[in-house]
Design an enzyme around this catalytic site. Structure first.
Site, PDB file in Angstrom:
ATOM      1  N   CYS A 116       0.812  -1.224   0.000  1.00  0.00           N
ATOM      2  CA  CYS A 116       0.000   0.000   0.000  1.00  0.00           C
ATOM      3  C   CYS A 116       0.843   1.271   0.000  1.00  0.00           C
ATOM      4  CB  CYS A 116      -0.962  -0.004   1.185  1.00  0.00           C
ATOM      5  SG  CYS A 116      -2.105  -1.393   1.118  1.00  0.00           S
ATOM      6  N   HIS A 256      -3.583   7.108   2.231  1.00  0.00           N
ATOM      7  CA  HIS A 256      -3.885   5.802   1.655  1.00  0.00           C
ATOM      8  C   HIS A 256      -5.280   5.396   2.140  1.00  0.00           C
ATOM      9  CE1 HIS A 256      -3.869   1.681   0.585  1.00  0.00           C
ATOM     10  NE2 HIS A 256      -3.751   1.244   1.823  1.00  0.00           N
ATOM     11  N   ASN A 286      -9.955  -0.518  -0.876  1.00  0.00           N
ATOM     12  CA  ASN A 286      -8.499  -0.389  -0.840  1.00  0.00           C
ATOM     13  C   ASN A 286      -7.915  -0.997  -2.118  1.00  0.00           C
ATOM     14  OD1 ASN A 286      -5.765  -0.524  -0.351  1.00  0.00           O
ATOM     15  ND2 ASN A 286      -5.935  -1.424   1.693  1.00  0.00           N
TER      16      ASN A 286
HETATM   17  C1  LIG Z   1     -10.117  -5.659   8.713  1.00  0.00           C
HETATM   18  C2  LIG Z   1     -10.799  -4.659   9.609  1.00  0.00           C
HETATM   19  C3  LIG Z   1     -11.786  -3.817   8.806  1.00  0.00           C
HETATM   20  C4  LIG Z   1     -11.569  -5.408  10.669  1.00  0.00           C
HETATM   21  O1  LIG Z   1     -12.146  -4.491  11.563  1.00  0.00           O
HETATM   22  P1  LIG Z   1     -11.968  -4.672  13.143  1.00  0.00           P
HETATM   23  O2  LIG Z   1     -12.751  -3.624  13.757  1.00  0.00           O
HETATM   24  O3  LIG Z   1     -10.490  -4.710  13.428  1.00  0.00           O
HETATM   25  O4  LIG Z   1     -12.634  -6.044  13.376  1.00  0.00           O
HETATM   26  P2  LIG Z   1     -12.047  -7.349  14.079  1.00  0.00           P
HETATM   27  O5  LIG Z   1     -11.162  -8.072  13.103  1.00  0.00           O
HETATM   28  O6  LIG Z   1     -11.484  -7.000  15.411  1.00  0.00           O
HETATM   29  O7  LIG Z   1     -13.371  -8.136  14.243  1.00  0.00           O
HETATM   30  C5  LIG Z   1     -14.441  -7.672  15.071  1.00  0.00           C
HETATM   31  C6  LIG Z   1     -15.607  -8.624  14.936  1.00  0.00           C
HETATM   32  O8  LIG Z   1     -16.210  -8.437  13.640  1.00  0.00           O
HETATM   33  C7  LIG Z   1     -16.240  -9.684  12.959  1.00  0.00           C
HETATM   34  N1  LIG Z   1     -16.038  -9.449  11.522  1.00  0.00           N
HETATM   35  C8  LIG Z   1     -14.872  -9.427  10.844  1.00  0.00           C
HETATM   36  N2  LIG Z   1     -15.118  -9.180   9.550  1.00  0.00           N
HETATM   37  C9  LIG Z   1     -16.456  -9.023   9.423  1.00  0.00           C
HETATM   38  C10 LIG Z   1     -17.307  -8.736   8.338  1.00  0.00           C
HETATM   39  N3  LIG Z   1     -16.833  -8.550   7.088  1.00  0.00           N
HETATM   40  N4  LIG Z   1     -18.628  -8.639   8.567  1.00  0.00           N
HETATM   41  C11 LIG Z   1     -19.137  -8.813   9.792  1.00  0.00           C
HETATM   42  N5  LIG Z   1     -18.370  -9.090  10.873  1.00  0.00           N
HETATM   43  C12 LIG Z   1     -17.053  -9.197  10.687  1.00  0.00           C
HETATM   44  C13 LIG Z   1     -15.138 -10.500  13.557  1.00  0.00           C
HETATM   45  O9  LIG Z   1     -15.358 -11.887  13.388  1.00  0.00           O
HETATM   46  C14 LIG Z   1     -15.206 -10.087  15.005  1.00  0.00           C
HETATM   47  O10 LIG Z   1     -16.243 -10.785  15.613  1.00  0.00           O
HETATM   48  P3  LIG Z   1     -16.108 -11.294  17.144  1.00  0.00           P
HETATM   49  O11 LIG Z   1     -15.950 -10.053  17.957  1.00  0.00           O
HETATM   50  O12 LIG Z   1     -17.388 -12.024  17.363  1.00  0.00           O
HETATM   51  O13 LIG Z   1     -14.892 -12.171  17.164  1.00  0.00           O
HETATM   52  C15 LIG Z   1      -9.770  -3.743  10.303  1.00  0.00           C
HETATM   53  O14 LIG Z   1      -9.027  -4.473  11.211  1.00  0.00           O
HETATM   54  C16 LIG Z   1      -8.832  -3.070   9.358  1.00  0.00           C
HETATM   55  O15 LIG Z   1      -9.212  -2.202   8.597  1.00  0.00           O
HETATM   56  N6  LIG Z   1      -7.533  -3.424   9.443  1.00  0.00           N
HETATM   57  C17 LIG Z   1      -6.505  -2.776   8.645  1.00  0.00           C
HETATM   58  C18 LIG Z   1      -6.680  -3.119   7.231  1.00  0.00           C
HETATM   59  C19 LIG Z   1      -5.639  -2.531   6.385  1.00  0.00           C
HETATM   60  O16 LIG Z   1      -5.354  -1.386   6.477  1.00  0.00           O
HETATM   61  N7  LIG Z   1      -5.109  -3.393   5.503  1.00  0.00           N
HETATM   62  C20 LIG Z   1      -4.319  -3.100   4.394  1.00  0.00           C
HETATM   63  C21 LIG Z   1      -2.948  -2.659   4.686  1.00  0.00           C
HETATM   64  S1  LIG Z   1      -2.937  -0.981   4.734  1.00  0.00           S
END
Ligand SMILES: CC(C)(COP(=O)(O)OP(=O)(O)OC[C@H]1O[C@@H](n2cnc3c(N)ncnc32)[C@H](O)[C@@H]1OP(=O)(O)O)[C@@H](O)C(=O)NCCC(=O)NCCS
Length: 333
Positions: A116, A256, A286
């Site tokens: 990224c 980004h 993204n």
């Molecule tokens: C991936 C991302 C959106 C997930 O959001 P989050 O708030 O961290 O969510 P978590 O992974 O902690 O999951 C929280 C809950 O939502 C659930 N969940 C995850 N994805 C889900 C989806 N698509 N729909 C519904 N629920 C979802 C999880 O299972 C978890 O449930 P639980 O609490 O019962 O275990 C977030 O972590 C993120 O944006 N990370 C960085 C991504 C990024 O920048 N990547 C590229 C490099 S720059």
């Protein structure tokens, strides 16, 4: 004559037509529009469909228009750099395929692999060749066909990524416009949290790796999120401090587009209101190396000559950093 800087003199984004909406994803994995919107800010992404179409298609479409807009003849381009983690093939470089297809017959180039942060790394690399006086025109392209490495059964990644990208033309400038400063970083420890396990030399693709779905993006989302917030914010703050700038001096933050919450945290850290922050994550998700040139393209008509831009990114590697850039032209649009 003033010091030579590398100025962006044209920008153009390109995305494929096909859309993948949150509603579509609801029928593919256990998720819903409300969760995706509130946790990421994303509403839809674009998907490049069609047999044999790789990332070069995005690059070529964006770069062709980028050159056409400023009547730049392809044979006058000295260098073509493509930032991508989804090259058409492992080798040759997508940059070579793109340069030849564009008619940049006098250019050489290569791919920059920094996930990224790829566009930032490529822009900075290209800027060095301009600043030394060696080259006059360089095409910097950031693009990814993320749909080629995403598991559409994994709700933690398939909701985030999309296909797209953009190109900028870098030209020599002696009026103090263009890339002024940069702070870039990488830390290989990040590989534990964001990677594609198989398909490289460590673990070549086999039936077993395919069955185990190891040719797809693996991401430990919450960990990546934490590092992204801290490092993107820190580097944006650091580039301001190094250049004795306050938030009042900044016209635009170009972050980004990984997650709206990461974007908001970065803006807050440097004290910038959201009206000064480029955001188009709702439309494309993204697109990895594509997000920043896509943002610049979407906001081009609002940019004015002399505007102070802070461009910040974070991504796989980990890689991250920020660039301080003075915009070089008033849009004709
Ligand atoms: C991936 C991302 C959106 C997930 O959001 P989050 O708030 O961290 O969510 P978590 O992974 O902690 O999951 C929280 C809950 O939502 C659930 N969940 C995850 N994805 C889900 C989806 N698509 N729909 C519904 N629920 C979802 C999880 O299972 C978890 O449930 P639980 O609490 O019962 O275990 C977030 O972590 C993120 O944006 N990370 C960085 C991504 C990024 O920048 N990547 C590229 C490099 S720059």
């Amino acid at each position: 004559m003033g010091k030579i800087t590398a100025a962006i003199t044209s920008v153009q984004g390109w995305v494929p037509e096909d859309k993948l909406t949150n509603k579509d994803l609801e029928s593919m994995v256990d998720t819903n529009d409300e969760w995706i919107t509130s946790r990421t800010g994303i509403k839809e992404r674009r998907i490049l469909k069609g047999e044999g179409l790789g990332t070069s298609v995005i690059c070529i479409n964006a770069a062709k228009e980028c050159l056409r807009k400023v009547n730049c003849a392809p044979e006058t381009v000295d260098m073509v750099l493509v930032a991508t983690i989804t090259p058409d093939m492992v080798f040759p470089a997508t940059a070579n395929i793109v340069a030849t297809e564009l008619g940049c017959v006098n250019a050489w180039g290569y791919d920059v692999q920094a996930a990224c942060s790829g566009f930032l790394f490529a822009l900075t690399t290209g800027a060095q060749f301009i600043e030394t006086g060696r080259y006059k025109k360089i095409l910097i392209i950031g693009a990814d066909k993320m749909s080629s490495i995403i598991n559409y059964e994994d709700r933690s990644t398939c909701i985030i990524f999309g296909d797209g990208g953009g190109a900028v033309l870098l030209e020599a400038n002696t009026d103090g416009l263009g890339v002024i400063d940069f702070t870039l970083h990488s830390d290989g420890n990040g590989a534990n949290y964001l990677h594609q396990k198989a398909g490289g030399s460590r673990k070549p693709a086999t039936h077993d790796t395919i069955d185990a779905k190891e040719h797809y993006v693996f991401q430990e989302g919450a960990t990546v999120f934490k590092f992204a917030v801290t490092n993107m914010s820190d580097s944006a703050a650091s580039i301001l401090e190094r250049n004795s700038l306050t938030s009042d001096d900044i016209d635009w933050l170009v972050p980004h587009q990984a997650n709206n919450r990461i974007i908001e945290a970065t803006a807050k850290r440097i004290g910038l209101p959201m009206e000064k922050v480029m955001v188009n994550i709702q439309n494309y998700g993204n697109t990895t190396a594509g997000t920043i040139p896509l943002c610049l393209s979407d906001y081009e008509s609002q940019l004015k000559k002399g505007d102070n831009l802070v461009i910040a990114a974070f991504g796989g590697g980990f890689t991250w950093g920020a660039i301080y850039l003075k915009w070089a032209y008033d849009s004709i649009a």
